[in-house]
Write an enzyme that holds these catalytic residues in place. Structure first.
Site, PDB file in Angstrom:
ATOM      1  N   GLU A 249       7.584 -14.392   8.578  1.00  0.00           N
ATOM      2  CA  GLU A 249       8.615 -13.982   8.487  1.00  0.00           C
ATOM      3  C   GLU A 249       9.590 -13.386   7.384  1.00  0.00           C
ATOM      4  O   GLU A 249       8.868 -14.061   6.313  1.00  0.00           O
ATOM      5  CB  GLU A 249       9.885 -15.367   8.590  1.00  0.00           C
ATOM      6  CG  GLU A 249      10.078 -16.296  10.200  1.00  0.00           C
ATOM      7  CD  GLU A 249      10.572 -15.443  11.144  1.00  0.00           C
ATOM      8  OE1 GLU A 249      11.472 -13.999  10.623  1.00  0.00           O
ATOM      9  OE2 GLU A 249      10.801 -15.512  11.890  1.00  0.00           O
ATOM     10  N   CYS A 283      16.459 -12.127   3.260  1.00  0.00           N
ATOM     11  CA  CYS A 283      16.079 -10.870   4.373  1.00  0.00           C
ATOM     12  C   CYS A 283      16.331  -9.973   5.327  1.00  0.00           C
ATOM     13  O   CYS A 283      16.843  -9.246   5.419  1.00  0.00           O
ATOM     14  CB  CYS A 283      14.481 -11.799   4.477  1.00  0.00           C
ATOM     15  SG  CYS A 283      14.965 -13.489   6.015  1.00  0.00           S
TER      16      CYS A 283
HETATM   17  P1  NAD Z   1       6.534 -12.819  -4.315  1.00  0.00           P
HETATM   18  O1  NAD Z   1       5.866 -11.776  -3.366  1.00  0.00           O
HETATM   19  O2  NAD Z   1       5.447 -13.080  -5.301  1.00  0.00           O
HETATM   20  O3  NAD Z   1       7.174 -13.964  -3.339  1.00  0.00           O
HETATM   21  C1  NAD Z   1       7.555 -14.425  -2.656  1.00  0.00           C
HETATM   22  C2  NAD Z   1       7.179 -15.818  -2.012  1.00  0.00           C
HETATM   23  O4  NAD Z   1       5.720 -15.748  -1.473  1.00  0.00           O
HETATM   24  C3  NAD Z   1       7.048 -16.861  -3.729  1.00  0.00           C
HETATM   25  O5  NAD Z   1       7.597 -18.468  -2.990  1.00  0.00           O
HETATM   26  C4  NAD Z   1       5.382 -17.154  -3.089  1.00  0.00           C
HETATM   27  O6  NAD Z   1       5.170 -18.719  -3.470  1.00  0.00           O
HETATM   28  C5  NAD Z   1       5.412 -16.791  -1.985  1.00  0.00           C
HETATM   29  N1  NAD Z   1       3.647 -16.394  -2.783  1.00  0.00           N
HETATM   30  C6  NAD Z   1       3.472 -14.641  -3.264  1.00  0.00           C
HETATM   31  N2  NAD Z   1       2.449 -14.697  -3.040  1.00  0.00           N
HETATM   32  C7  NAD Z   1       1.796 -15.457  -2.195  1.00  0.00           C
HETATM   33  C8  NAD Z   1       0.052 -15.968  -1.196  1.00  0.00           C
HETATM   34  N3  NAD Z   1      -0.501 -15.516  -2.273  1.00  0.00           N
HETATM   35  N4  NAD Z   1       0.380 -17.232  -0.651  1.00  0.00           N
HETATM   36  C9  NAD Z   1       0.786 -17.909  -0.287  1.00  0.00           C
HETATM   37  N5  NAD Z   1       2.440 -17.621  -1.000  1.00  0.00           N
HETATM   38  C10 NAD Z   1       2.482 -16.480  -1.860  1.00  0.00           C
HETATM   39  O7  NAD Z   1       7.420 -12.130  -4.617  1.00  0.00           O
HETATM   40  P2  NAD Z   1       8.748 -12.420  -5.129  1.00  0.00           P
HETATM   41  O8  NAD Z   1       8.941 -11.967  -6.418  1.00  0.00           O
HETATM   42  O9  NAD Z   1       8.612 -13.775  -4.793  1.00  0.00           O
HETATM   43  O10 NAD Z   1       9.705 -11.910  -4.888  1.00  0.00           O
HETATM   44  C11 NAD Z   1      10.252 -10.396  -4.000  1.00  0.00           C
HETATM   45  C12 NAD Z   1      10.144  -9.803  -2.787  1.00  0.00           C
HETATM   46  O11 NAD Z   1       9.543 -11.275  -1.688  1.00  0.00           O
HETATM   47  C13 NAD Z   1      11.286  -9.562  -2.714  1.00  0.00           C
HETATM   48  O12 NAD Z   1      11.606  -8.437  -2.735  1.00  0.00           O
HETATM   49  C14 NAD Z   1      11.212  -9.907  -0.579  1.00  0.00           C
HETATM   50  O13 NAD Z   1      11.075  -9.048  -0.496  1.00  0.00           O
HETATM   51  C15 NAD Z   1       9.962 -10.720  -0.977  1.00  0.00           C
HETATM   52  N6  NAD Z   1      10.216 -12.457  -0.803  1.00  0.00           N
HETATM   53  C16 NAD Z   1      11.264 -12.536   0.886  1.00  0.00           C
HETATM   54  C17 NAD Z   1      11.750 -13.598   1.036  1.00  0.00           C
HETATM   55  C18 NAD Z   1      11.843 -13.849   2.863  1.00  0.00           C
HETATM   56  O14 NAD Z   1      13.538 -14.836   2.729  1.00  0.00           O
HETATM   57  N7  NAD Z   1      11.438 -13.069   3.947  1.00  0.00           N
HETATM   58  C19 NAD Z   1      11.970 -14.707   0.160  1.00  0.00           C
HETATM   59  C20 NAD Z   1      11.373 -14.804  -1.289  1.00  0.00           C
HETATM   60  C21 NAD Z   1      11.100 -13.496  -1.306  1.00  0.00           C
END
Ligand code: NAD
Length: 477
Positions: A249, A283
């Site tokens: 997702e 999202c």
């Molecule tokens: P991020 O990519 O660092 O983290 C987003 C989520 O992904 C966090 O919960 C983190 O724990 C998880 N994550 C990150 N790297 C991972 C990995 N290698 N393996 C497993 N999990 C991992 O970014 P952020 O600064 O927290 O958010 C940035 C972007 O992430 C947002 O702009 C948005 O596009 C996206 N996001 C999307 C959703 C969604 O509902 N689809 C939710 C949160 C963030």
């Protein structure tokens, strides 16, 4: 009171074996309110061994028993809603009413999947020979590694955990490091309801390390991730290398089309409410507003006026309409969207700045008529920034809606049945909501196409992601 955050491994709540912990912040103040235990490899090994044991127990637990335990978990969440919602708002920032709605919505999701446990039917396939019986039986796929983010600390997790448990799978949930305690309350509700020990484990820590450790591990048979497209692609590639099934997702950039014949008042009310919910960190938030030139000025005036009248503040204050962003990374992201637009000569019609320097508050921000190559028109804003663009010919709106690699949610307002049908047929998205906001119910599909991911986390198809079909043929009846 913010609770002590713990891992849940093999039926016990406990600290990480190293004692390492990271700060958890209240985004309304920027101050540390708690500590996140950072799981070590030894902790992950214990969680894996536990999930393997849990699978052997839970897959043999009858569907009716699983249903009863899950219904009890839903009831516990409802009973605990006030406590859980306060925890969520304190660590995530969203207004208390939204935290309550999320917690109660999660209970409804658990109920839905509990009922699905009793409907995971196989089938009988008529055989060619009279003494042969051919069956298709549904089996749980195996222990699941689920990775969930901070924007909906409970609801992103419950869609995975409830579907997996309904199917008979055990789970290792890697909860969100920014918002761990409300996610832990979900796990607590399941365990207090009687989910046997070993069936549902909860870990926190370095997300990249945990996913690289769990995904290739032979115990894990299924991966489910919610988060950014970039990380989703990395995790899918790793899962593919190890032949693990995935549900992804990922991000979206929802086109929100207001046609010339739209009920503009209704479009404004519904789209702004969903734009500013959770400070835009959703999202499926409407993000690219495409408005017919004949109603553009009325829509823009209304949008700006609603944006300027929002009360932005601490989510615990009942007067707050929009809370802070969840962490400082989102402030940096908002500032880079604004800087990019300004570098192209655009000025925000309203907003554009961080509010104060305590906590992570950002002004509701509106840009119009941005060049198509601007950052906001291409990357998911995931915050309270909107781009409102005008079109003169409906074809332009369809083209813009489908221009990006994303395809999660789409919205449109029109009184024309013909236009509505064309939208349903032509917009490349997993979900489209026309003349209202009707997404994310437990009983309806939830998921994207293209770069927005793979699989659905709602509706009758969702449990299938956690089931395998086994064919049994038997002669000699
Ligand atoms: P991020 O990519 O660092 O983290 C987003 C989520 O992904 C966090 O919960 C983190 O724990 C998880 N994550 C990150 N790297 C991972 C990995 N290698 N393996 C497993 N999990 C991992 O970014 P952020 O600064 O927290 O958010 C940035 C972007 O992430 C947002 O702009 C948005 O596009 C996206 N996001 C999307 C959703 C969604 O509902 N689809 C939710 C949160 C963030």
């Amino acid at each position: 009171m913010y609770p002590q955050v713990q891992l849940h491994i093999a039926g016990a709540w406990r600290a990480a074996s190293s004692g390492d912990a990271l700060d958890v912040l209240n985004p309304a103040t920027g101050e540390a309110i708690g500590a996140l235990p950072v799981a070590t490899d030894a902790d992950l090994d214990e969680a894996l061994a536990s999930a393997a044991r849990g699978f052997t127990v839970w897959r043999r637990t009858g569907a009716f028993e699983r249903y009863k335990i899950m219904r009890k978990a839903a009831e516990l969440l409802r009973e605990r809603v006030d406590t859980v919602a306060r925890i969520m708002t304190t660590e995530q920032g969203k207004p208390l009413a939204e935290s309550r709605a999320e917690t109660l919505g999660a209970a409804d999701t658990i109920d839905w999947f509990a009922e699905e446990a009793r409907r995971a039917y196989g089938r009988i396939v008529p055989s060619r020979a009279s003494d042969v019986m051919q069956l298709v039986i549904k089996e749980p796929v195996g222990p699941v590694a689920a990775f969930t983010p901070w924007n909906f600390p409970i609801n992103q997790a419950v869609r995975k955990v409830a579907a997996a448990l309904a199917a008979g799978c055990s789970v290792i949930l890697k909860g969100p490091e920014d918002t761990p305690a409300s996610c832990a309350e979900l796990v607590r509700a399941f365990n207090d309801a009687g989910v046997p020990k070993d069936v549902l484990n909860l870990v926190f820590g370095d997300p990249a390390h945990i996913s690289e450790y769990l995904i290739p591990h032979p115990v894990i048979r299924k991966i489910s991730f919610t988060g950014s497209t970039a990380i989703g692609k990395q995790l899918s590639a790793l899962a593919g290398k190890h032949m693990k099934r995935v549900t992804m997702e990922l991000g979206g950039h929802a086109p929100s089309i207001v046609f010339a014949d739209a009920d503009v008042k209704k479009a404004l009310a519904v789209l702004t409410a969903n734009k500013y919910r959770n400070a835009g960190q959703v999202c499926v938030a409407p993000t690219r507003f495409l408005v017919h030139e004949s109603v553009f000025d009325a829509f823009l005036d209304g949008f700006v006026s609603i944006s300027n009248n929002l009360t932005v503040g601490d989510g615990l204050d009942p007067n707050t309409n929009m809370g802070p962003l969840a962490h400082s990374r989102r402030i940096d992201a908002m500032e880079s969207f604004v800087a990019d637009a300004e570098a192209r000569g655009a000025k925000p019609v309203t907003g554009g700045k961080r509010i104060g320097n305590r906590g992570f508050f950002f002004e509701p921000t509106v840009f119009t008529d941005l060049p198509l190559d601007s950052k906001i028109m291409n990357e998911e804003p995931f915050g309270p920034i909107s781009a409102i663009q005008r079109f003169s010919d409906d074809e332009e709106a369809f083209e813009e809606a489908n221009r990006l690699p994303y395809g999660l949610a789409a919205y449109a307002y029109t009184q024309s049945g013909k236009t509505a049908t064309a939208l349903a047929q032509r917009v490349e998205s997993g979900m489209i909501s026309i003349n209202h906001h009707g997404l994310a119910l437990p009983e309806t599909p939830f998921g994207g196409v293209k770069d927005s991911g793979y699989g659905t986390e709602g509706g009758a198809d969702a449990i299938e992601a956690y089931l395998s079909a086994k064919f049994v043929t038997q002669q000699g009846l």
